[in-house]
Design an enzyme around this catalytic site. Structure first.
Site, mmCIF file in Angstrom:
data_model
loop_
_atom_site.group_PDB
_atom_site.id
_atom_site.type_symbol
_atom_site.label_atom_id
_atom_site.label_comp_id
_atom_site.label_asym_id
_atom_site.label_seq_id
_atom_site.Cartn_x
_atom_site.Cartn_y
_atom_site.Cartn_z
ATOM 1 N N ASP A 340 0.886 -1.159 0.000
ATOM 2 C CA ASP A 340 0.000 0.000 0.000
ATOM 3 C C ASP A 340 0.931 1.218 0.000
ATOM 4 O O ASP A 340 1.860 1.279 0.793
ATOM 5 C CB ASP A 340 -0.859 -0.042 1.275
ATOM 6 C CG ASP A 340 -1.776 1.170 1.400
ATOM 7 O OD1 ASP A 340 -1.259 2.292 1.261
ATOM 8 O OD2 ASP A 340 -2.955 0.986 1.648
ATOM 9 N N LYS A 341 0.683 2.156 -0.900
ATOM 10 C CA LYS A 341 1.613 3.281 -1.051
ATOM 11 C C LYS A 341 1.548 4.254 0.129
ATOM 12 O O LYS A 341 2.538 4.522 0.786
ATOM 13 C CB LYS A 341 1.308 4.031 -2.352
ATOM 14 C CG LYS A 341 2.141 5.305 -2.533
ATOM 15 C CD LYS A 341 1.766 6.046 -3.809
ATOM 16 C CE LYS A 341 0.412 6.703 -3.740
ATOM 17 N NZ LYS A 341 0.377 7.890 -2.833
#
Length: 480
Positions: A340-341
């Site tokens: 997940d960025k």
């Protein structure tokens, strides 16, 4: 439940001391003979053991009844049968049956099982706190609009579908619904993880717990209580917490077979001594109870919770919150990782990446300084990202938010506006698309700075990459 098991353990542990001291078998093992015996000591022993059995053993007796009703004998059945057999037989010995009481075995078994359950529950408290944090995202009150348009503060729990509520700038949205009036940008990062504000106009859906931006909006309530998005997330976390690892499933299966073996072994022992010996019922009962008590695995009740607790605490020290233990065990076979960025590879906060000067009469420093002066009066994430890059802020007069489009004010006698691309389109202002195309392709957010009606420049912002992200990924690759 954590507090309940802790309390039961400590009370039972304190009462175990006199039980051990007064147990004939322990006295014999310590070579004390009759020196610790006194009139009525058996009744004192019985009373202390009765409290331990009924109070300390109550969760296991409840579990025994529950598993019996479900016809799925497991660890609770095994513990319940062992402590009940030891207690009832020992009570019979105190009141006249020939034999040796097993009160000390009963007490220590209950103590160890209570300790194991207490440790296991403490180990998953981190995930429990995650639930509390999720619940705290929801506000307690909402501004409900009456028929005459007046806003009345009411508890969120009293809202029903069809009600309309006013959400002021900077407030949390109280329920899931749809925007009826107004325009704004909503920060949904607490729920989605994405720090980019989401523009909302009439007809757009909003999620309870999200934070409203600079514009006031009127929202029609669509979902309440258990139907809301946040309630669904909480249910998922609860289900994850209730999941058992394969080690625990293995222990439960072992307990099932051990229960059958203990009961079968005890019954066979009783029948065998009665059929093949003249020793009598008391002698046969003593040996049958001995088999059932010994068959109850103290270690199995303590080992699995200890492993769960230790592995969870080690993981927590390394920044891992375990919510699904089966997935945790599967982790050793990981071959690929998807990140997940936002907030993981990035800081989760905006920072300036590019400044484009669109008019020769200004410099990049001018563009950022004037923009920061305006944005210093806004709580918008993009505004904070710009302000962080300026050490000495210029003063501003007549600050005004442009709902859903930006903000404006007067800086050093010049009218300054910091606006979105939508504002430019609405007012027929054109920027060089070739110079901006690359920024949009990189997923960056672009705001424009107008100084005295001149398009002075553009500022591109993006979630800043964490400095440790590259070394972390390189290390994972080196691990294969």
């Amino acid at each position: 439940m954590v507090a309940d098991y802790r309390r039961r353990f400590w009370i039972s542990a304190v009462l175990t001391v006199p039980v051990l001291a007064l147990s004939p078998m322990i006295q014999t093992m310590l070579g004390l003979g009759q020196s610790w015996r006194f009139s009525g000591d058996g009744l004192v022993l019985f009373a202390a053991a009765s409290v331990i059995y009924l109070y300390g053993g109550w969760p296991f007796l409840q579990g025994l009844a529950r598993e019996a009703r479900a016809r799925t004998p497991g660890m609770m059945t095994l513990i319940g049968v062992a402590i009940s057999a030891a207690y009832l037989y020992s009570a019979a010995v105190v009141f006249g049956l020939n034999g040796m009481p097993f009160f000390w075995e009963l007490a220590t078994l209950i103590d160890i099982m209570l300790l194991g359950h207490w440790i296991e529950m403490k180990s998953v408290m981190g995930a429990g706190q995650a639930l509390q944090q999720l619940a705290r995202l929801m506000p307690d009150t909402a501004h409900k609009l009456a028929a005459d348009g007046a806003a009345i503060d009411v508890p969120v729990a009293t809202l029903v579908a069809g009600d309309t509520v006013l959400v002021k700038p900077g407030e949390k949205i109280p329920v899931d619904g749809a925007v009826l009036k107004g325009e704004t940008a909503v920060n949904e990062s607490m729920l989605t993880g994405e720090s980019v504000p989401v523009a909302k106009a009439p007809g757009a859906s909003v999620i309870g717990g999200a934070i409203n931006g600079d514009g006031a909006i009127v929202v029609e309530v669509r979902k309440t209580g258990a139907e809301t998005f946040l309630s669904g997330v909480i249910r998922l976390v609860e289900e994850a917490q209730a999941s058992k690892s394969r080690t625990q499933d293995l222990a439960n299966r072992a307990a099932f077979w051990l229960t059958l073996i203990a009961l079968g072994g005890g019954a066979a022992t009783l029948a065998g001594w009665l059929a093949l010996s003249d020793a009598g019922l008391a002698f046969a009962m003593e040996r049958a109870v001995t088999v059932m008590v010994i068959a109850c695995p103290h270690a199995l009740g303590l080992a699995v919770p200890l492993v769960v607790a230790v592995s969870t605490s080690i993981a927590a020290a390394n920044g891992l919150l375990i919510r699904d233990r089966t997935a945790f065990e599967d982790g050793r076979n990981t071959q690929a990782i998807i990140f997940d960025k936002t907030g993981t590879l990035t800081e989760g906060a905006f920072g300036i990446t590019d400044v484009l000067v669109l008019d020769a009469g200004f410099t990049a420093d001018h563009v950022v300084a004037y923009a920061a002066a305006i944005e210093a009066h806004s709580e918008h994430p993009i505004a904070r990202g710009i302000v962080r890059h300026v050490a000495d802020l210029l003063g501003v007069d007549g600050f005004r938010a442009i709902p859903g489009r930006g903000a404006e004010g007067t800086v050093r006698g010049r009218r300054v506006r910091v606006v979105s691309p939508g504002y430019l389109r609405e007012h027929g202002l054109a920027a060089d698309p070739a110079r901006l195309a690359g920024l949009s392709a990189q997923g960056k957010t672009v705001v424009f700075v107008l100084i005295d009606d001149t398009l002075a420049g553009a500022i591109a912002l993006a979630d800043v990459i964490r400095p440790e992200s590259k070394p972390a990924i390189a290390r994972l690759k080196s691990m294969g």
